[in-house]
Enzyme design. Structure first.
Site, PDB file in Angstrom:
ATOM      1  NE  ARG A   1      -3.783   2.110   2.460  1.00 51.95           N
ATOM      2  CZ  ARG A   1      -4.539   2.401   3.509  1.00 51.95           C
ATOM      3  NH1 ARG A   1      -4.390   1.737   4.632  1.00 51.95           N
ATOM      4  NH2 ARG A   1      -5.436   3.356   3.446  1.00 51.95           N
TER       5      ARG A   1
ATOM      6  CD  GLU B   1       3.179   2.339   6.175  1.00 53.63           C
ATOM      7  OE1 GLU B   1       3.477   3.460   5.681  1.00 53.63           O
ATOM      8  OE2 GLU B   1       3.485   1.260   5.648  1.00 53.63           O
TER       9      GLU B   1
ATOM     10  CD  GLU C   1      -2.912  -5.131   8.403  1.00 55.10           C
ATOM     11  OE1 GLU C   1      -3.147  -4.904   9.591  1.00 55.10           O
ATOM     12  OE2 GLU C   1      -1.962  -4.622   7.795  1.00 55.10           O
TER      13      GLU C   1
ATOM     14  NE  ARG D   1      -3.633  -1.741  13.045  1.00 54.29           N
ATOM     15  CZ  ARG D   1      -3.137  -2.967  13.164  1.00 54.29           C
ATOM     16  NH1 ARG D   1      -2.858  -3.456  14.346  1.00 54.29           N
ATOM     17  NH2 ARG D   1      -2.906  -3.687  12.099  1.00 54.29           N
TER      18      ARG D   1
ATOM     19  CG  LEU E   1      -9.222  -0.132  20.299  1.00 55.33           C
ATOM     20  CD1 LEU E   1     -10.656  -0.225  19.789  1.00 55.33           C
ATOM     21  CD2 LEU E   1      -9.191  -0.026  21.813  1.00 55.33           C
TER      22      LEU E   1
END
Length: 313
Positions: free
Chosen positions: A67, A106, A139, A108, A88
């Site tokens: 990404r 990344e 992911e 987060r 979280l």
């Protein structure tokens, strides 16, 4: 602040001057919390899977992250959430030289920096380069975080660098092989069209319709038309199909026109036959000239036909 001693300078050489702090009361050199954290993590790294709190300054993005485009507004929304509730889900990282490289998380990490956090929860693992890339790809694909071109390029990299087949990639990301194939086909588009897809100016459906055209300039011009005229995918498919039809040569055109004319004349003959009640034949010499033959079978029938023609005003 207490004066630094020679030992402190040695630690500074190892960890950097910014992580060396005051001396403790027992006479030994005091080190910063960051240094202690690093040392503790280094000594406990055999406990893989344990969650740690690591300073953001020790964490770096993965250069192989598929990404590349991160929406600033979405990052800010996540940062606002982190300010309220914290991070979280821990980041997945691996040790690399003197820092920790992000395998997953990344977004987060970026949002945590935006929120002003100094440290974040992480889980430390050890992966090969291929495993790291596969995890990052999985992911992002599962969360639909990648744009179509980023996803296609990630699949291509897995094939080129690690010699994976499309079937193997499909199994890893839980998609069909056809989906992988169609995704990678997008890389055949003109670079300008790819950029329009990345920016969301055209959709994946538009892009796949354009793949029927081999000429990059045609792809780009139709993409501009999609944007300016807000064309639907179906309209683009029709337009591409029309452009893809081979041009007919002169003989083919003349033969087709001749066929059309024959149909027209047969229709006219039938209409005149119905009007006059007898057989009518149109003999054409060329496109604009010819003659009409009207048959009769008796003097009385001839007089009827003449009266019929005279009645036409």
């Amino acid at each position: 602040m207490a004066k630094r001693t020679g030992l402190g300078k040695g630690l500074g050489a190892i960890f950097g001057e910014d992580v060396v702090e005051n001396q403790p009361n027992n006479g030994s050199e005091n080190v910063s919390r960051e240094t202690l954290e690093k040392t503790e993590i280094h000594t406990q790294e055999k406990e893989k899977g344990k969650e740690y709190q690591i300073k953001l300054s020790l964490i770096e993005p993965n250069s192989g992250q598929p990404r590349k485009d991160f929406n600033s507004e979405l990052i800010q929304e996540l940062a606002d959430s982190i300010k309220k509730y914290g991070v979280l889900q821990p980041l997945l990282v691996q040790k690399k030289d003197e820092h920790y490289e992000i395998i997953a998380g990344e977004r987060r990490w970026r949002a945590a920096k935006e929120a002003g956090l100094k440290e974040v929860p992480v889980v430390i693992r050890e992966y090969t380069k291929q495993q790291s890339m596969e995890i990052a790809l999985i992911e992002n694909v599962q969360r639909e975080d990648l744009n179509p071109i980023e996803e296609a390029m990630a699949y291509q990299q897995l094939m080129q660098e690690f010699e994976l087949t499309q079937e193997e990639i499909a199994e890893r990301v839980s998609k069909s092989r056809v989906t992988i194939t169609n995704s990678m086909r997008l890389l055949k588009l003109d670079k300008r069209v790819q950029e329009m897809l990345i920016q969301g100016l055209i959709t994946g459906g538009h892009a796949r319709a354009l793949l029927a055209l081999e000429d990059g300039e045609q792809q780009y011009q139709i993409s501009l038309k999609i944007v300016s005229e807000k064309l639907s995918v179906r309209e683009v498919e029709k337009l591409v199909k029309a452009l893809g039809k081979p041009k007919k040569n002169t003989k083919e055109k003349e033969a087709e026109e001749e066929k059309d004319l024959s149909f027209i004349f047969r229709d006219l003959e039938e209409r005149m036959k119905q009007a006059m009640g007898t057989k009518v034949v149109i003999n054409k010499r060329d496109r604009n000239k010819g003659k009409i033959e009207i048959e009769y079978y008796s003097k009385a029938e001839l007089e009827r036909i003449v009266e019929l023609i005279e009645s036409i005003h």
